[in-house]
Design an enzyme around this catalytic site. Structure first.
Site, PDB file in Angstrom:
ATOM      1  CB  CYS A   1      -9.485 -10.887  15.377  1.00 41.02           C
ATOM      2  SG  CYS A   1      -8.381 -11.018  13.955  1.00 41.02           S
TER       3      CYS A   1
ATOM      4  CB  CYS B   1      -7.777 -11.044  19.780  1.00 39.13           C
ATOM      5  SG  CYS B   1      -6.018 -11.417  19.938  1.00 39.13           S
TER       6      CYS B   1
ATOM      7  NE  ARG C   1      -5.095  -8.150   8.182  1.00 39.66           N
ATOM      8  CZ  ARG C   1      -4.044  -7.445   8.620  1.00 39.66           C
ATOM      9  NH1 ARG C   1      -3.403  -7.831   9.693  1.00 39.66           N
ATOM     10  NH2 ARG C   1      -3.628  -6.385   7.959  1.00 39.66           N
TER      11      ARG C   1
ATOM     12  CG  ASP D   1      -6.363   0.859   8.386  1.00 35.74           C
ATOM     13  OD1 ASP D   1      -6.325   1.257   7.200  1.00 35.74           O
ATOM     14  OD2 ASP D   1      -5.574   0.029   8.862  1.00 35.74           O
TER      15      ASP D   1
ATOM     16  CB  CYS E   1      -3.356 -16.104  16.282  1.00 35.26           C
ATOM     17  SG  CYS E   1      -3.288 -14.822  15.013  1.00 35.26           S
TER      18      CYS E   1
ATOM     19  NE  ARG F   1       5.124   1.938   6.201  1.00 35.46           N
ATOM     20  CZ  ARG F   1       4.746   3.121   5.709  1.00 35.46           C
ATOM     21  NH1 ARG F   1       5.337   3.633   4.636  1.00 35.46           N
ATOM     22  NH2 ARG F   1       3.745   3.791   6.270  1.00 35.46           N
TER      23      ARG F   1
ATOM     24  CE  LYS G   1      -1.084   1.479   9.912  1.00 35.37           C
ATOM     25  NZ  LYS G   1      -1.314   0.302   9.070  1.00 35.37           N
TER      26      LYS G   1
ATOM     27  CG  ASP H   1      -9.984  -1.326  11.629  1.00 37.16           C
ATOM     28  OD1 ASP H   1      -9.944  -0.111  11.390  1.00 37.16           O
ATOM     29  OD2 ASP H   1      -8.986  -2.059  11.642  1.00 37.16           O
TER      30      ASP H   1
ATOM     31  NE  ARG I   1      -3.660   0.248   2.905  1.00 30.69           N
ATOM     32  CZ  ARG I   1      -4.158  -0.046   4.116  1.00 30.69           C
ATOM     33  NH1 ARG I   1      -3.595   0.435   5.203  1.00 30.69           N
ATOM     34  NH2 ARG I   1      -5.196  -0.822   4.232  1.00 30.69           N
ATOM     35  CE1 TYR I   2       0.160   3.999   3.755  1.00 27.74           C
ATOM     36  CE2 TYR I   2       0.568   1.856   4.730  1.00 27.74           C
ATOM     37  CZ  TYR I   2      -0.196   2.997   4.637  1.00 27.74           C
ATOM     38  OH  TYR I   2      -1.324   3.131   5.405  1.00 27.74           O
TER      39      TYR I   2
HETATM   40  C1  LIG Z   1      -0.388  -0.539   8.632  1.00 21.75           C
HETATM   41  C2  LIG Z   1       0.238  -0.963   7.395  1.00 21.75           C
HETATM   42  C3  LIG Z   1       1.613  -0.818   7.179  1.00 21.75           C
HETATM   43  C4  LIG Z   1       2.538  -0.235   8.217  1.00 21.75           C
HETATM   44  O1  LIG Z   1       2.326   1.122   8.381  1.00 21.75           O
HETATM   45  P1  LIG Z   1       3.216   1.942   9.416  1.00 21.75           P
HETATM   46  O2  LIG Z   1       2.524   3.254   9.473  1.00 21.75           O
HETATM   47  O3  LIG Z   1       4.589   2.010   8.828  1.00 21.75           O
HETATM   48  O4  LIG Z   1       3.227   1.197  10.701  1.00 21.75           O
HETATM   49  C5  LIG Z   1       2.134  -1.214   5.974  1.00 21.75           C
HETATM   50  N1  LIG Z   1       1.361  -1.753   5.012  1.00 21.75           N
HETATM   51  C6  LIG Z   1       0.035  -1.892   5.177  1.00 21.75           C
HETATM   52  C7  LIG Z   1      -0.771  -2.471   4.096  1.00 21.75           C
HETATM   53  C8  LIG Z   1      -0.563  -1.517   6.382  1.00 21.75           C
HETATM   54  O5  LIG Z   1      -1.895  -1.675   6.543  1.00 21.75           O
HETATM   55  S1  SF4 Z   2      -5.962  -9.618  16.606  1.00 22.33           S
HETATM   56 FE1  SF4 Z   2      -6.402 -11.319  15.169  1.00 22.33          FE
HETATM   57  S2  SF4 Z   2      -4.537 -11.528  13.932  1.00 22.33           S
HETATM   58 FE2  SF4 Z   2      -3.980 -10.322  15.753  1.00 22.33          FE
HETATM   59  S3  SF4 Z   2      -3.225 -11.813  17.253  1.00 22.33           S
HETATM   60 FE3  SF4 Z   2      -5.413 -11.534  17.669  1.00 22.33          FE
HETATM   61  S4  SF4 Z   2      -6.451 -13.157  16.490  1.00 22.33           S
HETATM   62 FE4  SF4 Z   2      -4.361 -12.964  15.673  1.00 22.33          FE
END
Ligand SMILES: *Cc1c(COP(=O)(O)O)cnc(C)c1O
Ligand code: SF4
Length: 328
Positions: A82, A79, A84, A279, A75, A66, A286, A242, A62-63
């Protein structure tokens, strides 16, 4: 538009199950409740929008500088909040998918940081984790490898073993972003895991998700952030929760989160203050949840400005309880 919540099996390590008996904050994070099965009008269909930026399976770019690499969706515990939850489970990237992802990174020298997330990358079999870290270390343009993990909270003894097995020598810097939501999670065992990760040469930051009934008051957050600093872990991000389906009972109104952060700013060392982030739904990234990026509209809703300058509506909270109790 309510979407049916994705079920998430209850999974706790014996360590965490014992801790949940003495800590209401841990119990609320890990013991399932009936409310998770309810869809609500506040849910968003695509709360994070990873799919919009995924060039290959297991990779989110996305960036420019990175990438996020998701080598496993497993996991050690689940949680309940979560975001995801639709993807968490045993599934792992195949050898072929990992090869393709690493080739993608090697071919793009502008990628300076590879962020391992999931799932929890530290739950990978140790040989597989060691191999992945060694292969990333061999890509000269990768300056930093960051691992997002909750293993020191879910299973600290296992985190110690993983830390002790990490290669002592590496070229790229190793950062660990530890997900901790309440000071109760920082037991003697968890502190030992943090020491072991430091001992392996990793730099540590923390991430916290703002969660109703767990940490949505200034005193609880201040205690957590101070405790992290004392362990040599810099609070990095405080995430606004989220709006994934099934997590309605954890939601905190944005206005309340902003008021909490304001309160902390006046009382805590800068070392102990994370950046409060939102986000933007739909994969727009973010941004700081402060006025610089997120501004209130007259009707109680919000406008979020993405890094590319585009503007996105962020809905009002259904029943906002904004008042913040004073710090104890
Ligand atoms: C959150 C995220 C990151 C990391 O972002 P930072 O601001 O550097 O912590 C990188 N890629 C994606 C897709 C993300 O959602
Ligand atoms: S929030 Fe979701 S992805 Fe993160 S540690 Fe917990 S269960 Fe795993």
């Amino acid at each position: 538009m309510p979407v049916p919540p994705h079920p998430l099996t209850e999974l706790l390590t014996p360590y965490l199950r014992a801790l949940a008996k003495t800590s209401p904050a841990v119990a609320r994070q890990f013991l399932g409740v009936a409310a998770e099965a309810e869809a609500t009008p506040d849910d968003l269909a695509d709360p994070i929008g990873d799919a919009a930026h995924s060039p290959l399976p297991g990779l989110v770019h996305r960036y420019p500088d990175r990438v996020l690499l998701l080598p496993t969706m497993a996991c050690a515990s689940h949680c309940r909040f979560c975001f995801r939850r639709d993807r968490v489970g045993a599934r792992r990237m195949s050898d072929g998918q990992l090869d393709a992802a690493l080739a993608y990174v090697s071919a793009r020298p502008q990628i300076h940081e590879v962020i391992l997330s999931g799932g929890d990358p530290l739950t990978l079999p140790q040989a597989r984790l060691a191999d992945l870290l060694a292969r990333l270390d061999a890509i000269d343009s990768v300056e930093t490898v960051r691992i997002h993990t909750r293993l020191a909270v879910h299973d600290p003894a296992r985190a110690v073993r993983v830390a002790q097995a990490l290669a002592p020598e590496r070229r790229a810097a190793l950062w660990i972003a530890l997900h901790v939501n309440h000071a109760d999670e920082l037991t003697a065992e968890a502190k030992a895991a943090i020491r072991a990760l430091h001992g392996a040469g990793a730099f540590l930051v923390s991430q916290t998700v703002l969660l109703a009934g767990v940490n949505d008051d200034a005193a609880t957050l201040a205690t957590l952030f101070r405790a992290l600093v004392r362990q040599g872990v810099k609070p990095y991000y405080l995430h606004h929760p989220d709006r994934a389906a099934g997590t309605e009972h954890f939601r905190v109104p944005l206005a309340r989160g902003r008021a909490l952060v304001e309160t902390l700013r006046g009382t805590l060392s800068g070392l102990a203050q994370p950046t409060y982030v939102l986000d933007i739904p739909g994969g727009h990234g973010k941004v700081w949840a402060t006025d610089a990026y997120v501004t209130p509209a007259a009707d109680g809703s919000w406008t979020a400005r993405a890094i590319d300058g585009s503007r996105h509506p962020y809905p009002a909270d259904a029943d906002a309880v904004v008042a913040v109790p004073p710090t104890k």
